[in-house]
Design an enzyme around this catalytic site. Structure first.
Site, PDB file in Angstrom:
ATOM      1  N   LYS A  14       4.259  -1.095 -12.824  1.00  9.35           N
ATOM      2  CA  LYS A  14       5.337  -1.474 -12.325  1.00  9.35           C
ATOM      3  C   LYS A  14       6.205  -0.403 -11.261  1.00  9.35           C
ATOM      4  O   LYS A  14       6.184  -0.633  -9.717  1.00  9.35           O
ATOM      5  CB  LYS A  14       6.173  -1.878 -12.953  1.00  9.35           C
ATOM      6  CG  LYS A  14       5.624  -2.904 -13.814  1.00  9.35           C
ATOM      7  CD  LYS A  14       6.694  -3.862 -14.191  1.00  9.35           C
ATOM      8  CE  LYS A  14       7.632  -3.310 -15.505  1.00  9.35           C
ATOM      9  NZ  LYS A  14       6.801  -2.662 -17.157  1.00  9.35           N
ATOM     10  N   ARG A 134       9.545  11.079 -22.284  1.00 10.30           N
ATOM     11  CA  ARG A 134      10.472  10.188 -22.119  1.00 10.30           C
ATOM     12  C   ARG A 134      10.671   9.817 -23.110  1.00 10.30           C
ATOM     13  O   ARG A 134       9.659   9.880 -24.368  1.00 10.30           O
ATOM     14  CB  ARG A 134       9.771   8.926 -21.234  1.00 10.30           C
ATOM     15  CG  ARG A 134      11.096   8.345 -20.142  1.00 10.30           C
ATOM     16  CD  ARG A 134      10.375   7.119 -19.568  1.00 10.30           C
ATOM     17  NE  ARG A 134       9.902   6.368 -20.086  1.00 10.30           N
ATOM     18  CZ  ARG A 134       9.871   4.576 -19.231  1.00 10.30           C
ATOM     19  NH1 ARG A 134      10.096   4.519 -17.914  1.00 10.30           N
ATOM     20  NH2 ARG A 134      10.559   3.681 -20.491  1.00 10.30           N
TER      21      ARG A 134
END
Ligand code: ATP
Ligand code: MG
Length: 190
Positions: A14, A134
């Protein structure tokens, strides 16, 4: 360009395709994941709440997320289309987005759905973990995020179908090919 909602599982690309679309059509970009990670980095109250959910692979509650989205949208420069990356993720979020845009006289535009097989997604996310570190890119949390995606987010594809907004692009092994297909479609809009 119209508004675009980019939709797909964690790691489906995305953010990557959003950046390419933004550059080609000069659009605004709202990534709710990036907004939340920014709040965490700044140590805000909102960031503290969000961190608990994100680190657990869970979604931030709808009411909170809808407020964040509306505030972010209203801070964008007017007159350009916006690409929504990571929102909506639930049916109440989709209903809220539709209403919020209608109240402002704007249209939801089109939805781009990215389909990628789960093995490829897992490989990408584990690679990203090495590059970006992350906190939610570890195997255990990724599995939770996949489950949340299947249970809470994937059913939304049907909602977009009913709205006549759904346009699906399936991974065939090349980012260039995906982009070519997506651009070919978006070029027909304007
Ligand atoms: P990728 O960025 O690779 O597509 P992703 O979709 O899991 O992966 P983000 O969109 O960055 O990653 O979202 C990270 C986390 O932020 C989610 O797992 C969730 O906890 C929270 N989040 C982001 N957007 C929303 C939303 N619309 N509703 C609820 N929680 C959200
Ligand atoms: Mg992202």
């Amino acid at each position: 360009m119209k508004n675009i909602i980019i939709f797909g599982a964690p790691g489906s690309g995305k953010g990557t395709y959003s950046d390419e679309i933004v550059a080609r059509y000069n659009m605004g970009h709202i990534s709710t994941g990036d907004v939340l990670r920014g709040e965490i980095k700044q140590g805000t109250q909102l960031g503290k709440i969000a961190k608990g959910y994100i680190d657990n692979g869970q979604l931030i509650p709808d009411e909170l997320m809808i407020d964040i989205l509306a505030n972010t949208y209203d801070s964008m420069p007017e007159g350009k289309g916006v690409i929504f990356d990571g929102f909506p993720r639930t049916i109440p979020q989709a209903e809220a987005l539709k209403q919020m845009l209608a109240q402002r006289g704007h249209d939801m535009g089109v939805m781009i759905e990215l389909i990628v097989d789960e093995d490829t997604l897992m490989t990408r996310l584990l690679n990203r973990a090495k590059e970006q570190g992350r906190a939610d890119d570890n195997e255990e949390t990724i599995k939770k995020r996949f489950a949340v995606y299947h249970n809470q987010t994937a059913p939304l594809a049907e909602w977009f179908q009913t709205e006549g907004m759904r346009h699906t692009f399936t991974w065939e092994g090349s980012k260039e090919l995906m982009l070519e297909n997506i651009f070919k479609f978006l070029d027909t809009l304007k």
